[in-house]
Design an enzyme around this catalytic site. Structure first.
Site, short mmCIF file in Angstrom:
data_model
loop_
_atom_site.label_atom_id
_atom_site.label_comp_id
_atom_site.label_asym_id
_atom_site.label_seq_id
_atom_site.Cartn_x
_atom_site.Cartn_y
_atom_site.Cartn_z
N HIS A 74 0.88 -1.18 0.00
CA HIS A 74 0.00 0.00 0.00
C HIS A 74 0.92 1.22 0.00
O HIS A 74 1.69 1.42 -0.92
CB HIS A 74 -0.91 -0.11 1.24
CG HIS A 74 -2.06 0.83 1.29
ND1 HIS A 74 -2.41 1.67 0.28
CD2 HIS A 74 -2.97 1.06 2.29
CE1 HIS A 74 -3.48 2.38 0.63
NE2 HIS A 74 -3.84 2.02 1.85
N HIS A 121 -2.08 -2.02 -10.04
CA HIS A 121 -3.06 -1.45 -9.12
C HIS A 121 -4.31 -2.31 -9.15
O HIS A 121 -4.66 -2.86 -10.21
CB HIS A 121 -3.40 -0.01 -9.53
CG HIS A 121 -4.05 0.75 -8.42
ND1 HIS A 121 -5.39 0.71 -8.18
CD2 HIS A 121 -3.50 1.55 -7.47
CE1 HIS A 121 -5.66 1.46 -7.13
NE2 HIS A 121 -4.53 1.98 -6.68
N ASP A 155 3.06 5.53 -6.74
CA ASP A 155 4.29 5.38 -5.95
C ASP A 155 5.54 5.27 -6.79
O ASP A 155 6.65 5.32 -6.26
CB ASP A 155 4.18 4.14 -5.04
CG ASP A 155 3.16 4.35 -3.95
OD1 ASP A 155 3.17 5.45 -3.38
OD2 ASP A 155 2.37 3.45 -3.68
#
Ligand code: CMC
Length: 422
Positions: free
Chosen positions: A261, A301, A357
């Site tokens: 996460h 994702h 990210d």
């Protein structure tokens, strides 16, 4: 074509027809068929656990909107504090509302001295700042008796203000402790992102570069909410027991801490550093594909199966930051990885694209943040999203305490065997 679904229980022949709305049908249909029948859905892949009016996400088309506003427009034209107001209140503030909101947040940035002197000082010298933040969020709630009044709107609003305003202060405090620097008190003359940067970096004279202040604000906007992700779900699950919002936010932050996460940006930088040079990229990709090299962190994702719109904005922001700070040497490896992965059938077939990210860690590093602070930087703005969902949950008459069922797969009843007979 009717917007309904009909389910037949072949054991009994009983049939139930229910409406499909927005691609969702109510699980009450299953209850109606047989109250002891449950849907097995590990990781909630096919489950909508709530109705929400906060964030819209279309993973196939790479769309993200907060309260209907496209993320691209907010990132370009708005500020984090305005976005936080939008998430929490449903509408953008007018100028009077915005001035009041800014003033309210600003006047709540300080934390009780005991948080620093007694609580934070108790950590081991090399404690991870995210572990510290998780604990500090829960501890902060113990300073406010009214935090438990979750039925009272005035109290809820107060705690929301406190959490939005104090999280950057706690975050900077955890960092300063971890490097042995004295704590810098909030400067309420500065903007939300500039105050945070000042609390992080001030040693003697420190003036925030407006381009970096803006980049920080954009990063905050991009991370402010992302509908029912793992952390937000943790916030809702814990909040559904009517725990105080500090404890719920600590749970959400704990979920965010994980490398699948919010911890992924930290993992990306470690991965890029380990790859070390452009020449090693193809071999690394092969290892990922064969399953011997772990995952390509910052890729993939659960919902985005086209591209993550936040990744596109972040990549642009990265270049703006590098103009001030100089290029992060890991950037070339990241660009090469992206290029190789996006032309490889393994990643194409699985619809794996760079996520938020992939580039955020490189910006954070260029801004001077140590890798251990990356997830903390995600948690600061996500607080607005967590609280918007917490507030929505408490006002939702259809919600109850979260309590899923299980499919029992253990041994059947058996008699206890005394120790001597085992
Ligand atoms: N690298 C290589 N293979 C991958 C990756 C990856 N990053 N992500 C998924 N796969 C493969 C996976 O092995 C599986 O292959 P197969 O069908 O052959 O078994 C397939 O793609 C589907 O993967 P999954 O694990 O079923 O997908 P998921 O929806 O459960 O996982 C994810 C989503 C984000 C956890 C995953 O893509 C991942 O681990 N990515 C790396 C970690 C990361 O970057 N996380 C940040 C997420 S974005 C920030 C946030 O919202 O928190």
């Amino acid at each position: 074509m009717p917007d309904t679904i009909t389910i037949t229980d072949d054991r009994t022949g009983k049939t139930v027809t229910v409406p499909i709305e927005g691609g969702v049908f109510p699980a009450s249909a299953i209850r109606e068929l047989d109250p002891s029948l449950f849907v097995y859905d590990p990781a909630y892949l096919q489950t909508a656990a709530c109705k929400s009016a906060i964030t819209y996400l279309d993973g196939d088309n790479g769309i993200l909107r907060y309260r209907g506003y496209p993320i691209e427009q907010l990132a370009e034209q708005s500020t984090y504090l305005e976005v936080a107001y939008l998430l929490l209140n449903g509408e953008l503030p007018d100028s009077t509302q915005l001035a009041q909101w800014k003033s309210d947040v600003t006047s709540h940035t300080f934390i009780h001295e005991n948080m620093r002197k007694r609580f934070v000082d108790g950590f081991h010298y090399n404690a991870h700042p995210m572990g510290m933040l998780v604990s500090a969020l829960a501890a902060l709630g113990t300073f406010y008796d009214d935090a438990k009044d979750t039925d009272d709107k005035a109290s809820r609003d107060k705690q929301i203000l406190r959490l939005i305003a104090k999280t950057p202060t706690l975050a900077a405090m955890c960092y300063r402790f971890s490097v042995g620097l004295p704590f810098v008190y909030p400067n309420n003359d500065l903007s939300f992102p500039a105050n945070f940067l000042n609390m992080m970096w001030r040693v003697g004279d420190y003036n925030v570069d407006p381009r970096l202040e803006r980049a920080m604000d954009v990063l905050f906007i991009l991370h402010a909410d992302h509908e029912q992700n793992c952390g937000t779900t943790a916030m809702r699950v814990v909040g559904s027991s009517h725990a105080d919002p500090y404890s719920s936010a600590a749970a959400a932050a704990s979920a965010l801490y994980g490398p699948l996460h919010g911890g992924a940006n930290e993992a990306v930088v470690h991965m890029l550093a380990e790859i070390g040079s452009l020449d090693n990229v193809p071999a690394f990709i092969e290892e990922v594909k064969s399953g011997t090299g772990g995952r390509l962190m910052g890729f993939g994702h659960r919902v985005y199966k086209n591209y993550d719109p936040r990744a596109t904005i972040i990549k642009q922001t990265a270049y703006e930051v590098f103009e001030v700070t100089g290029k992060n040497p890991l950037l070339d490896i990241a660009l090469k990885l992206e290029e190789v992965a996006l032309s490889d059938s393994y990643f194409i077939d699985r619809k794996l694209y760079p996520n938020v990210d992939f580039y955020s860690g490189l910006i954070y590093q260029a801004l001077g943040f140590p890798v251990a602070m990356f997830t903390v930087l995600f948690a600061i703005p996500r607080m607005a999203g967590w609280l918007a969902h917490w507030q929505e949950l408490l006002g939702d008459k259809e919600q109850k305490i979260s309590r899923p069922r299980q499919w029992y797969a253990g041994v059947e009843a058996r008699d206890y065997v005394p120790l001597a007979a085992r």
